[in-house]
Design an enzyme around this catalytic site. Structure first.
Site, mmCIF file in Angstrom:
data_model
loop_
_atom_site.group_PDB
_atom_site.id
_atom_site.type_symbol
_atom_site.label_atom_id
_atom_site.label_comp_id
_atom_site.label_asym_id
_atom_site.label_seq_id
_atom_site.Cartn_x
_atom_site.Cartn_y
_atom_site.Cartn_z
ATOM 1 N N SER A 94 -66.200 -8.054 89.708
ATOM 2 C CA SER A 94 -65.085 -8.495 90.535
ATOM 3 C C SER A 94 -65.071 -10.021 90.551
ATOM 4 C CB SER A 94 -65.240 -7.957 91.961
ATOM 5 O OG SER A 94 -64.127 -8.325 92.748
ATOM 6 N N HIS A 108 -57.241 -12.771 90.706
ATOM 7 C CA HIS A 108 -58.239 -11.760 91.058
ATOM 8 C C HIS A 108 -58.281 -10.718 89.946
ATOM 9 C CE1 HIS A 108 -58.606 -7.537 92.592
ATOM 10 N NE2 HIS A 108 -59.785 -8.003 92.943
#
Length: 311
Positions: A94, A108
């Site tokens: 992530s 992101h």
């Protein structure tokens, strides 16, 4: 078995993906990431890579986690009550990158794999597994060509698996990255998928790799194009204000944050997505016709960036 799940292969891919992205960002920024490896008492661990106060990135965090547990937390069992009480294994990469220049969007990306293991009480009992992830873009000052490039790269990554996946995942992204209390999207979206196992393990894993591999192609050209645009205090101020929305989403709605905190994850790693400088104002709106207002009127809207029917 030809299509048996292979967590070790997924972990190997994720480790390589983290390393490739770290190297690419270091080349652009000129500063090196801090590598912080950690162990989780309940089982597993990971490596958080953090770059702070860089030349291009004010804060860039990319974490690899591989954690194991004996009972699923509520954030996972809400969607999968059949998995309650099972031992589980979760792994993922992530990242959130917060650039210094307000003309570069925040980005992101996340790719993850989850398995709730068969409890062995029944011969028909099987592992419950799924892939999840995606990527999305959060501009402060929008450029239509950047949004189109980002979405086109996402579409192209999925096209060979099923042409219906991009419009479906785009729709899911628009739905997920939405601040209900503000009634506005977090950014211009991208793709998002969760609980994905429809193609069987081998092809579902191949699709996840295609998404992970597409990230640098989707984001780096935008960074290169915008990183030398001149900006001043006004732009930095607006960037800090809009970053507040990012914080609100991550702490109120983000499933990964909730899962991490509820499963006794490592707080520093879970919150590496937080921006370094943020501002909130009471009932503030940009001046009509300003560059700042254009973000709301032209970008934070439901839009089909590729002219593809998204249903």
């Amino acid at each position: 078995m030809h299509n048996a799940i292979q967590p070790a292969a997924v972990l190997d891919y994720l480790t390589g993906l983290q390393n490739r992205i770290v190297e690419a960002i270091e080349l652009i920024d000129g500063k090196h990431f801090l590598h912080d490896s950690w162990q989780r008492p309940e089982g597993g661990g990971g490596t958080s890579c953090m770059l702070e106060e860089g030349r291009v990135f004010e804060r860039a965090g990319i974490g690899l986690s591989h954690v194991l547990g004996t009972r699923l937390p509520p954030a996972a069992t809400a969607a999968h009550p059949e998995a309650a009480g099972r031992p589980w294994e979760a792994m993922g990469v992530s990242l959130v990158f917060h650039p210094r220049n307000p003309y570069i969007p925040t980005v992101h990306m996340n790719v993850r794999f989850f398995v709730a293991k068969a409890n062995g009480q029944d011969a028909s009992d099987q592992d419950i597994w799924w892939f999840g992830g995606g990527m999305d873009l959060t501009p402060y000052y929008g450029f239509e060509e950047d949004a189109v490039h980002f979405h086109r790269t996402c579409r192209d990554a999925l096209q060979s698996f099923d042409s219906a996946l991009y419009p479906k995942f785009k729709h899911e992204c628009d739905d997920y990255f939405f601040l209900k209390h503000r009634n506005e999207p977090r950014g211009i979206g991208g793709i998002f998928f969760d609980d994905f196992n429809q193609l069987g393990f081998e092809q579902s894993f191949a699709m996840q790799r295609a998404v992970g591999d597409a990230f640098l192609n989707a984001y780096i050209p935008i960074v290169q194009k915008r990183k030398d645009i001149a900006y001043g205090e006004r732009e930095r101020d607006f960037q800090a204000y809009r970053r507040g929305r990012y914080v609100e989403f991550n702490l109120v709605f983000d499933r990964g944050t909730l899962f991490g905190l509820q499963s006794n994850g490592r707080t520093e790693s879970i919150l590496l997505s937080m921006p370094p400088i943020v501002k909130w104002r009471y009932d503030w709106k940009p001046e009509a016709g300003s560059a700042e207002s254009k973000l709301y009127t032209d970008f934070l809207i439901a839009k089909d960036w590729l002219g593809i029917q998204s249903s």
